[in-house]
Design a protein around this motif. Structure first.
Motif, mmCIF file in Angstrom:
data_model
loop_
_atom_site.group_PDB
_atom_site.id
_atom_site.type_symbol
_atom_site.label_atom_id
_atom_site.label_comp_id
_atom_site.label_asym_id
_atom_site.label_seq_id
_atom_site.Cartn_x
_atom_site.Cartn_y
_atom_site.Cartn_z
ATOM 1 N N GLU A 262 44.324 42.939 45.145
ATOM 2 C CA GLU A 262 43.387 41.934 45.629
ATOM 3 C C GLU A 262 43.072 41.360 43.437
ATOM 4 O OE1 GLU A 262 40.457 43.506 47.992
ATOM 5 O OE2 GLU A 262 42.231 43.459 49.706
ATOM 6 N N LYS A 263 42.771 42.072 43.338
ATOM 7 C CA LYS A 263 41.831 41.398 41.740
ATOM 8 C C LYS A 263 42.434 40.948 40.885
ATOM 9 C CE LYS A 263 38.041 44.358 41.937
ATOM 10 N NZ LYS A 263 36.706 45.399 40.886
ATOM 11 N N VAL A 264 43.759 41.385 40.600
ATOM 12 C CA VAL A 264 44.841 41.218 40.041
ATOM 13 C C VAL A 264 45.120 39.244 41.207
ATOM 14 C CG1 VAL A 264 47.600 41.022 39.969
ATOM 15 C CG2 VAL A 264 45.900 43.066 39.405
ATOM 16 N N CYS A 265 45.437 38.834 42.293
ATOM 17 C CA CYS A 265 46.040 37.655 42.382
ATOM 18 C C CYS A 265 44.292 37.531 42.175
ATOM 19 C CB CYS A 265 45.931 37.995 44.240
ATOM 20 S SG CYS A 265 47.560 39.183 44.869
ATOM 21 N N SER A 266 43.410 37.566 42.196
ATOM 22 C CA SER A 266 41.912 36.272 42.236
ATOM 23 C C SER A 266 42.724 36.245 40.026
ATOM 24 C CB SER A 266 41.143 36.989 42.356
ATOM 25 O OG SER A 266 40.028 36.288 41.957
ATOM 26 N N LEU A 267 42.603 37.509 39.774
ATOM 27 C CA LEU A 267 43.085 36.828 38.423
ATOM 28 C C LEU A 267 43.720 35.103 38.416
ATOM 29 C CD1 LEU A 267 43.259 39.394 35.659
ATOM 30 C CD2 LEU A 267 45.086 37.928 35.262
ATOM 31 N N LEU A 268 44.857 35.621 38.791
ATOM 32 C CA LEU A 268 46.274 34.808 38.500
ATOM 33 C C LEU A 268 45.604 33.208 39.432
ATOM 34 C CD1 LEU A 268 49.564 37.601 39.320
ATOM 35 C CD2 LEU A 268 48.348 36.561 37.174
#
Length: 219
Positions: A196-202
């Protein structure tokens, strides 16, 4: 230009796992992505000096080591990063920030000195740095799980000093990054939360690419 994303953090933090998550997520959005390592290895003599220092085969003077890393990164930026980002997002496992941190901890070279040398040489500055944060003891436990011989900088005392140096670096005024370009990922949590954090980062970096001065939101 496509985004240039850099992963930073101590050994054992889980950068490789996160790198693959980022790449997979970008590709699921039909965005081409390539991954690169820390070094270019394009200059034989400087490559030899770097390996000698990393493996403690011989003592390398600080100024010589700084010059070798500077040359290696400059070639990496010119021949690998800048060529690739014309058509694909580039995800680097470490960049000039790990040089600054590790050289301060292991060789006593000031972080500002390392970063200013890169900045003055025109080494590419990333669009975003994803700092993978982890407790040094957990990082050491993961390193031991690999079943390989630990390097001298992968032991608890140095891992703690490395983590502390990273924290100091992000609070400094000489990273050559704006606050919205540094994204902190806590890798002590469940993988589902990490994704989820990776998606937010992207989402943040893609907004940054499409809207000048758009803030990058952390989670």
């Amino acid at each position: 230009m496509m985004p240039f994303i850099v992963l930073e953090g101590c050994d054992g933090a889980g950068k490789t796992t996160i790198r693959e998550l980022i790449k997979s997520e970008l590709e699921s959005r039909k965005i081409a992505a390539v991954t690169i390592g820390q070094h270019s290895w394009l200059h034989p003599w400087n490559s030899r000096l770097i390996i000698q220092a990393r493996e403690q085969r011989s003592k390398v003077l600080p100024e010589v080591l700084t010059s070798a890393y500077l040359s290696d990164k400059s070639l990496h930026g010119k021949h690998n990063v800048m060529k690739a980002i014309s058509s694909a997002a580039v995800i680097a496992d470490r960049w000039i920030y790990s040089d600054a941190v590790y050289h301060r901890v292991l060789y006593g070279i000031p972080m500002r000195e390392t970063l200013e040398a890169h900045f003055n040489a025109g080494t590419p500055i990333p669009d975003l740095v994803a700092y993978v944060a982890i407790d040094p003891e957990e990082a050491y436990r993961r390193i031991l799980q690999r079943g390989k011989h630990t390097r001298h900088y992968e032991r608890p005392a140095d891992l703690t000093r490395i983590v502390d140096a990273y924290e100091e670096l992000w609070k400094s005024n000489f990273t050559f990054l704006h606050e919205h370009q540094i994204f902190r990922l806590d890798n002590s949590e469940e993988k589902s939360s990490l994704k989820e954090k990776v998606c937010s980062l992207l989402n943040g970096i893609l907004r940054l690419q499409n809207q000048e001065n758009s803030p990058l939101l952390g989670v």
